[in-house]
Scaffold this motif. Sequence first.
Motif, PDB file in Angstrom:
ATOM      1  N   ALA A  97       0.832  -1.361   0.061  1.00 33.30           N
ATOM      2  CA  ALA A  97       0.218   0.085   0.130  1.00 33.30           C
ATOM      3  C   ALA A  97       0.867   1.277  -0.112  1.00 33.30           C
ATOM      4  CB  ALA A  97      -0.975   0.051   1.339  1.00 33.30           C
ATOM      5  N   ARG A  98       1.820   1.375   0.846  1.00 31.03           N
ATOM      6  CA  ARG A  98       2.951   2.300   0.623  1.00 31.03           C
ATOM      7  C   ARG A  98       3.537   2.462  -0.697  1.00 31.03           C
ATOM      8  NH1 ARG A  98       5.831   3.702   6.132  1.00 31.03           N
ATOM      9  NH2 ARG A  98       7.271   4.669   4.638  1.00 31.03           N
ATOM     10  N   ALA A  99       3.873   1.518  -1.281  1.00 29.16           N
ATOM     11  CA  ALA A  99       4.602   1.589  -2.696  1.00 29.16           C
ATOM     12  C   ALA A  99       3.473   2.163  -3.436  1.00 29.16           C
ATOM     13  CB  ALA A  99       4.846   0.064  -3.089  1.00 29.16           C
ATOM     14  N   LEU A 105       9.957   3.377   1.210  1.00 32.37           N
ATOM     15  CA  LEU A 105      10.039   2.441   2.437  1.00 32.37           C
ATOM     16  C   LEU A 105      11.520   2.594   2.952  1.00 32.37           C
ATOM     17  CD1 LEU A 105       9.363  -1.009   0.533  1.00 32.37           C
ATOM     18  CD2 LEU A 105       7.847   0.549   1.662  1.00 32.37           C
ATOM     19  N   THR A 106      11.389   2.650   4.183  1.00 32.08           N
ATOM     20  CA  THR A 106      12.547   2.814   5.094  1.00 32.08           C
ATOM     21  C   THR A 106      13.355   1.510   5.137  1.00 32.08           C
ATOM     22  OG1 THR A 106      11.762   4.941   6.099  1.00 32.08           O
ATOM     23  CG2 THR A 106      13.822   3.713   7.219  1.00 32.08           C
ATOM     24  N   VAL A 131       4.888  -0.855  14.684  1.00 32.59           N
ATOM     25  CA  VAL A 131       6.168  -1.236  15.080  1.00 32.59           C
ATOM     26  C   VAL A 131       7.143  -0.599  13.982  1.00 32.59           C
ATOM     27  CG1 VAL A 131       7.845  -2.968  15.450  1.00 32.59           C
ATOM     28  CG2 VAL A 131       5.617  -3.102  16.573  1.00 32.59           C
ATOM     29  N   TYR A 132       6.778  -0.586  12.629  1.00 31.61           N
ATOM     30  CA  TYR A 132       7.564  -0.192  11.513  1.00 31.61           C
ATOM     31  C   TYR A 132       7.409   1.329  11.696  1.00 31.61           C
ATOM     32  CZ  TYR A 132       8.935   0.570   6.820  1.00 31.61           C
ATOM     33  OH  TYR A 132       9.745   1.008   5.489  1.00 31.61           O
ATOM     34  N   GLU A 133       6.328   1.893  11.544  1.00 32.47           N
ATOM     35  CA  GLU A 133       6.364   3.208  11.800  1.00 32.47           C
ATOM     36  C   GLU A 133       7.128   3.929  12.979  1.00 32.47           C
ATOM     37  OE1 GLU A 133       2.221   4.449  11.123  1.00 32.47           O
ATOM     38  OE2 GLU A 133       2.494   3.771   9.150  1.00 32.47           O
ATOM     39  N   ALA A 134       7.017   3.389  14.027  1.00 28.77           N
ATOM     40  CA  ALA A 134       7.922   3.850  15.078  1.00 28.77           C
ATOM     41  C   ALA A 134       9.225   3.744  15.119  1.00 28.77           C
ATOM     42  CB  ALA A 134       7.556   2.867  16.573  1.00 28.77           C
ATOM     43  N   ALA A 135       9.890   2.495  14.268  1.00 27.22           N
ATOM     44  CA  ALA A 135      11.258   2.215  14.169  1.00 27.22           C
ATOM     45  C   ALA A 135      11.720   3.331  13.096  1.00 27.22           C
ATOM     46  CB  ALA A 135      11.374   0.976  13.497  1.00 27.22           C
ATOM     47  N   GLU A 136      10.650   3.669  12.037  1.00 23.01           N
ATOM     48  CA  GLU A 136      10.992   4.847  11.100  1.00 23.01           C
ATOM     49  C   GLU A 136      11.351   6.090  11.952  1.00 23.01           C
ATOM     50  OE1 GLU A 136       9.168   4.677   6.735  1.00 23.01           O
ATOM     51  OE2 GLU A 136       7.690   4.772   8.248  1.00 23.01           O
ATOM     52  N   LYS A 137      10.537   6.335  12.583  1.00 25.09           N
ATOM     53  CA  LYS A 137      10.936   7.572  13.521  1.00 25.09           C
ATOM     54  C   LYS A 137      12.237   7.752  14.156  1.00 25.09           C
ATOM     55  CE  LYS A 137       5.942   8.940  13.849  1.00 25.09           C
ATOM     56  NZ  LYS A 137       4.915   8.761  14.677  1.00 25.09           N
ATOM     57  N   ARG A 138      12.433   6.421  14.881  1.00 22.37           N
ATOM     58  CA  ARG A 138      13.658   6.332  15.619  1.00 22.37           C
ATOM     59  C   ARG A 138      14.908   6.377  14.703  1.00 22.37           C
ATOM     60  NH1 ARG A 138      16.029   1.653  16.961  1.00 22.37           N
ATOM     61  NH2 ARG A 138      14.473   0.538  16.302  1.00 22.37           N
ATOM     62  N   LEU A 139      14.737   5.818  13.542  1.00 28.96           N
ATOM     63  CA  LEU A 139      15.779   5.596  12.400  1.00 28.96           C
ATOM     64  C   LEU A 139      15.847   6.828  11.564  1.00 28.96           C
ATOM     65  CD1 LEU A 139      15.601   1.836  12.379  1.00 28.96           C
ATOM     66  CD2 LEU A 139      17.411   2.920  13.684  1.00 28.96           C
ATOM     67  N   GLN A 144      16.307   5.065   2.118  1.00 26.83           N
ATOM     68  CA  GLN A 144      14.931   4.735   1.712  1.00 26.83           C
ATOM     69  C   GLN A 144      14.814   4.266   0.522  1.00 26.83           C
ATOM     70  OE1 GLN A 144      12.312   8.527   2.512  1.00 26.83           O
ATOM     71  NE2 GLN A 144      11.803   7.246   4.850  1.00 26.83           N
ATOM     72  N   ILE A 145      13.978   3.527  -0.013  1.00 33.91           N
ATOM     73  CA  ILE A 145      13.791   3.159  -1.514  1.00 33.91           C
ATOM     74  C   ILE A 145      12.520   3.587  -1.740  1.00 33.91           C
ATOM     75  CG2 ILE A 145      13.277   0.780  -1.066  1.00 33.91           C
ATOM     76  CD1 ILE A 145      14.752   0.199  -3.676  1.00 33.91           C
ATOM     77  N   SER A 146      12.068   3.820  -3.130  1.00 35.09           N
ATOM     78  CA  SER A 146      10.965   4.328  -3.512  1.00 35.09           C
ATOM     79  C   SER A 146      10.035   2.873  -3.664  1.00 35.09           C
ATOM     80  CB  SER A 146      10.815   4.937  -4.911  1.00 35.09           C
ATOM     81  OG  SER A 146       9.849   4.561  -5.574  1.00 35.09           O
TER      82      SER A 146
END
Length: 172
Positions: A97-99, A105-106, A131-139, A144-146
């Motif tokens: 869905a993000r793609a 994508l991080t 979990v993914y979005e929390a890690a994205e904020k932390r990292l 990233q890749i399209s």
Amino acid sequence: MTALGAGIGFNLLSRAIGDSVRGGQVEHAGKLPYYRYLDRAIKANTQPGRGGSATVFYCSFDPQIETLLMLKSDKVSDEVKIKHMDYALNYNKYLMARAQKGIPLTLMSLKDAPEVYEAFAGKSLLNFRKVYEAAEKRLKGNPQISGAALLVKWVEQGVETGRVYGMDIHEV
């Protein structure tokens, strides 16, 4: 397995190339040395009429994703290529869905985000998203890749080699 005519599925959870080991004393060599070892080990076994076979699975948010997608390609050097195994891109509906929405994508290594890899293999897509979005904020600052570019490369490799598969981890 190979003696019975079955292939082997291989999902390696390993640090990415360049990840620090022992507090920075050593840099990790990544997944390719393990994949090369598996390739040689599989060839040591035979099936009737052909050598042993394996399919290696990797996450769509792995920091080495662009290299991993190209392992069967004739367009990369022999030092990178591991041509005699099959490969499968692991994804889920959230990442797709993000793609489709153009959200990149991080990329995250197992070392930096073990909780993401654990959630990816879990049953709850909603939990994975959190979990993914929390890690994205932390990292912040991770590469990233399209998502669209990733999908195009995946399809191109599937067409070029006929042996790059996909697996929706939550469907399984």
